[in-house]
Design a protein around this motif. Structure first.
Motif, short mmCIF file in Angstrom:
data_model
loop_
_atom_site.label_atom_id
_atom_site.label_comp_id
_atom_site.label_asym_id
_atom_site.label_seq_id
_atom_site.Cartn_x
_atom_site.Cartn_y
_atom_site.Cartn_z
N ARG A 140 -4.63 -20.94 60.89
CA ARG A 140 -3.38 -21.57 60.44
C ARG A 140 -2.25 -21.38 61.42
O ARG A 140 -1.23 -22.06 61.34
N GLY A 141 -2.40 -20.41 62.33
CA GLY A 141 -1.36 -20.24 63.36
C GLY A 141 -1.33 -21.41 64.31
O GLY A 141 -0.33 -21.65 64.98
N ILE A 142 -2.44 -22.14 64.39
CA ILE A 142 -2.48 -23.34 65.22
C ILE A 142 -2.06 -24.54 64.39
O ILE A 142 -1.23 -25.34 64.79
N ASP A 143 -2.65 -24.63 63.22
CA ASP A 143 -2.46 -25.83 62.40
C ASP A 143 -2.28 -25.39 60.94
O ASP A 143 -3.26 -25.14 60.23
N PRO A 144 -1.03 -25.30 60.49
CA PRO A 144 -0.78 -24.79 59.13
C PRO A 144 -1.32 -25.72 58.05
O PRO A 144 -1.44 -25.32 56.90
N SER A 145 -1.69 -26.93 58.41
CA SER A 145 -2.20 -27.84 57.38
C SER A 145 -3.68 -27.60 57.10
O SER A 145 -4.24 -28.21 56.20
N LEU A 146 -4.34 -26.72 57.86
CA LEU A 146 -5.76 -26.45 57.61
C LEU A 146 -5.94 -25.83 56.23
O LEU A 146 -5.23 -24.90 55.86
N THR A 147 -6.93 -26.33 55.52
CA THR A 147 -7.14 -25.82 54.17
C THR A 147 -8.38 -24.94 54.11
O THR A 147 -9.31 -25.11 54.89
N THR A 148 -8.38 -24.01 53.16
CA THR A 148 -9.56 -23.20 52.94
C THR A 148 -10.41 -23.89 51.87
O THR A 148 -9.91 -24.69 51.09
N ARG A 149 -11.69 -23.57 51.86
CA ARG A 149 -12.57 -24.10 50.82
C ARG A 149 -13.39 -22.91 50.32
O ARG A 149 -13.95 -22.17 51.13
N LEU A 150 -13.41 -22.72 49.01
CA LEU A 150 -14.11 -21.55 48.46
C LEU A 150 -15.54 -21.50 48.97
O LEU A 150 -16.24 -22.51 48.94
N GLY A 151 -15.95 -20.33 49.44
CA GLY A 151 -17.32 -20.17 49.90
C GLY A 151 -17.52 -20.51 51.36
O GLY A 151 -18.60 -20.32 51.90
N SER A 152 -16.47 -21.03 52.02
CA SER A 152 -16.61 -21.39 53.44
C SER A 152 -15.71 -20.55 54.31
O SER A 152 -14.52 -20.45 54.04
N PRO A 153 -16.26 -19.96 55.39
CA PRO A 153 -15.35 -19.26 56.31
C PRO A 153 -14.54 -20.21 57.18
O PRO A 153 -13.65 -19.75 57.89
N GLY A 154 -14.84 -21.50 57.18
CA GLY A 154 -13.94 -22.43 57.86
C GLY A 154 -14.50 -23.09 59.09
O GLY A 154 -15.64 -23.56 59.10
N PHE A 155 -13.70 -23.08 60.15
CA PHE A 155 -13.94 -23.90 61.33
C PHE A 155 -14.15 -23.03 62.56
O PHE A 155 -13.66 -21.91 62.61
N PRO A 156 -14.79 -23.60 63.61
CA PRO A 156 -14.94 -22.81 64.83
C PRO A 156 -13.57 -22.46 65.42
O PRO A 156 -12.69 -23.31 65.50
#
Ligand code: ATP
Ligand code: MG
Length: 647
Positions: A416-432
């Motif tokens: 989120r320090g790069i892109d505050p609009s990034l969302t979390t999704r339950l059960g997912s650690p996210g993006f590379p």
């Protein structure tokens, strides 16, 4: 205080970029991207080559550059923030609190460095650190890298045999240790364990520097052991300059958790690690100079190296060193510290949250958590119920992050320090994270899986980004064979974890590649079944393993820790809950995933870093020997399993 001191002169991803474009550039324009990130660090001599890829799968970062990790973590902050706390030590074991400002830390690190230097420690020598969570442990790490030496921290309280193997592997010149640690109010004498380990070890150590906390009697061996208090008093004003080292010079070695077998000795560089950590502090953790970081791990693990010690200090933050349990004196202790020290970033593990989950959630709500921006969790799959429970309990965003001892910093998360609009999704650690070129491959063919929801082996393209392991300590062959040889047609780094990507690019970790069971021809991840079992409200923790079965090939067995033990106090209660849990699994994934048995235990066997030892559970179920258990936390957990299976 000027919060912008030590910020890079170019804006490198601070709060307003578009994540996909930012990430794509970090891969496509790799050298340009990392050249910018390298500005976050003070270089004594500039590097001439960003990444030397002439000898794959090895890679060298920031070649030609010279720096010192201790200079970057401590010295360079002193002019800007001399009085700001650097280390905030809190022990609920000894009821002690101690704060060291950057100015004081600068002095203390030089005293420790002077003591080590007097014992002949210099560039490239190893210093093994076997310590509880006290300031001297962190000071010893910093002093070691200050001298250009290499530290090898061994988790305090490891038994003599495990310690001896690590001593033999690291062949240290000096060991820094303490009389004792303490856990749950019980003193654990370290010195006798160390003496025994040194007796067993084939490698002979010249000197032991002992920090005497006054917890346990610890006799000094003539000619070998040095009392730190005494030695320190003789070097109070000594100046010990930083030894400038090449960016590729090893800063430390550290062993993996040993969840899947014999631990591997990870070797870390200096320049790449410093740059990658500094970038992650800003891009992922959103930690600003002057703020407080609280990581509940231990310096014996990679999370502790990166986010108790180096990451926060590189960023000019205050870091909390906590010795104690999360539920002592009560389950509010961590949150009390958040309030008291105005913690802005907190980092813990799902296993610790599951401990809290057995407590009253109101405990967590007693304190003012307004300073806290995010809670980061890593180390193990974060199941949805646990993520939701802690998110609701503290009312803060929960950010999962997936990585390994090998990588040194997160592979997947939500930067989120790069892109505050990034969302979390339950059960997912996210993006590379920037720099990681993540690909999902078919485990049989090695072909890349590009469609959403295809399950594949999570791999990383060459070269690994800065900060990742350089090699396995003293074993280049093991490095190549273990990590880079899984797919004949593709020289890729294998994480040995299953992954999946959804249509929006959120990644999911589906367990380890060796944790797949095959029930009557259906391939199921033990992780999926565990998720289904934990959907039952009575379940606090669960482990599922595949067990050989004559008819079906394998069947799943579940071992459950319940929140309220009275439910499984007798046979009738156990039978009833077993049936309910099986029904829950039927609803969640269907009857193929239903465990053939559900056993109830008080504790699951875990490594000391809190990871489930599935292979040991499986061995018990199949009546085999349990294998290497040197990293197990509580050996009685195995007996409990045996009792449950036989009951
Ligand atoms: P060894 O390699 O010795 O068997 P280990 O893999 O447990 O031990 P670590 O480096 O401490 O040693 O753990 C990294 C592993 O932990 C990852 O490969 C993954 O399986 C798991 N892991 C870590 N973070 C997460 C996460 N956020 N979600 C899912 N799994 C995770
Ligand atoms: Mg591993």
């Amino acid at each position: 205080m000027d919060r912008n001191k030590n910020k890079p002169t170019v804006m490198v991803g601070n709060g307003s970029m578009n994540y996909p474009a930012f990430h794509a550039r970090s891969i496509r324009q790799r050298d340009a991207y990392w050249r910018e990130q390298a500005q976050r660090i003070d270089w004594h001599r500039p590097f001439h080559t960003v990444c030397d890829t002439r000898n794959p799968p090895f890679a060298e970062w920031f070649v030609g550059g010279q720096l010192n990790l201790c200079h970057n973590a401590v010295d360079r902050h002193v002019p800007h923030r001399p009085d700001q706390p650097a280390l905030i030590f809190v022990s609920t074991e000894t009821c002690t609190e101690q704060t060291l400002s950057y100015g004081q830390l600068f002095v203390e690190v030089q005293r420790m460095a002077a003591v080590l230097r007097a014992q002949g420690v210099g560039r490239g020598d190893r210093v093994l650190i076997y310590m509880p969570m006290i300031p001297e442990a962190v000071i010893a790490m910093l002093a070691t890298v200050r001298l250009g030496a290499i530290h090898s921290v061994v988790f305090g309280g490891f038994a003599a045999h495990s310690l001896a193997t690590r001593i033999e592997d690291a062949t240290p010149k000096v060991i820094v240790s303490a009389d004792a640690g303490s856990r749950g109010g019980k003193v654990i004498p370290y010195k006798p364990l160390l003496d025994e380990a040194l007796h067993i070890s084939k490698h002979k150590v010249d000197k032991v520097v002992l920090v005497h906390r006054g917890l346990s009697p610890a006799g000094l061996v003539e000619g070998r052991d040095i009392d730190y208090k005494q030695a320190r008093s003789e070097v109070m004003d000594q100046v010990v300059p930083c030894v400038w080292v090449e960016a590729t010079h090893p800063s430390y070695t550290l062993y993996t958790s040993g969840t899947t077998g014999k631990p591997k000795g990870v070797q870390r560089d200096t320049g790449g690690y410093a740059v990658a950590l500094a970038a992650s502090m800003d891009q992922l953790f959103c930690g600003q100079p002057g703020e407080t970081f609280f990581c509940t791990s231990d310096i014996g693990w990679v999370v502790g190296h990166s986010y108790i010690v180096y990451g926060p200090l590189l960023a000019g933050m205050s870091t909390i060193i906590y010795e104690g349990l999360p539920i002592r004196p009560d389950a509010a202790i961590w949150w009390q510290l958040v309030e008291k020290h105005k913690v802005s970033v907190m980092f813990s593990a799902p296993t610790a949250v599951r401990v809290l989950k057995k407590q009253d959630p109101d405990c967590l709500k007693r304190h003012d958590l307004s300073s806290l921006k995010h809670l980061f969790l890593a180390g193990e799959p974060l199941d949805e119920p646990t993520a939701k429970w802690i998110g609701d309990a503290i009312g803060k965003p929960i950010i999962d992050n997936y990585w390994q001892t090998e990588t040194g910093w997160p592979i997947l998360s939500v930067p989120r320090g790069i892109d505050p609009s990034l969302t979390t999704r339950l059960g997912s650690p996210g993006f590379p994270m920037p720099g990681y070129d993540v690909r999902l491959l078919d485990d049989q063919t090695g072909e890349e899986l590009t469609e959403p929801h295809q399950k594949g082996v999570l791999t990383l393209q060459y070269p690994l980004p800065p900060g990742c392991l350089q090699t396995v300590w003293r074993d280049d062959t093991r490095f190549v064979k273990t990590y880079w040889s899984s797919f004949a047609n593709r020289p890729v780094y294998n994480t040995f974890d299953w992954g999946l990507r959804d249509a929006d690019g959120h990644h999911f970790i589906l367990g380890r590649t060796d944790d797949v069971i095959n029930v009557a021809g259906h391939r199921l991840g033990t992780r999926e079944i565990e998720e289904a079992v934990s959907a039952h409200a009575a379940v606090a923790e669960v482990a599922v393993v595949g067990v050989a079965d004559e008819l079906k090939g394998q069947v799943a067995r579940a071992f459950v820790v319940v929140r309220d033990a009275s439910r499984v106090a007798d046979d009738a209660g156990r039978k009833a809950l077993e049936a309910e849990i099986m029904q829950t699994v039927d609803q969640q994934i269907g009857a193929v995933g239903r465990p053939s048995r559900v056993y109830f235990v008080n504790a699951l066997p875990k490594t000391r870093s809190g990871k489930l030892l599935r292979r040991a559970i499986q061995a018990v179920c199949e009546g085999r020997a349990t294998g290497d258990l040197t990293t197990i936390e509580d050996p009685t957990a195995i007996q409990q399993l045996q009792d449950a299976v036989l009951r």
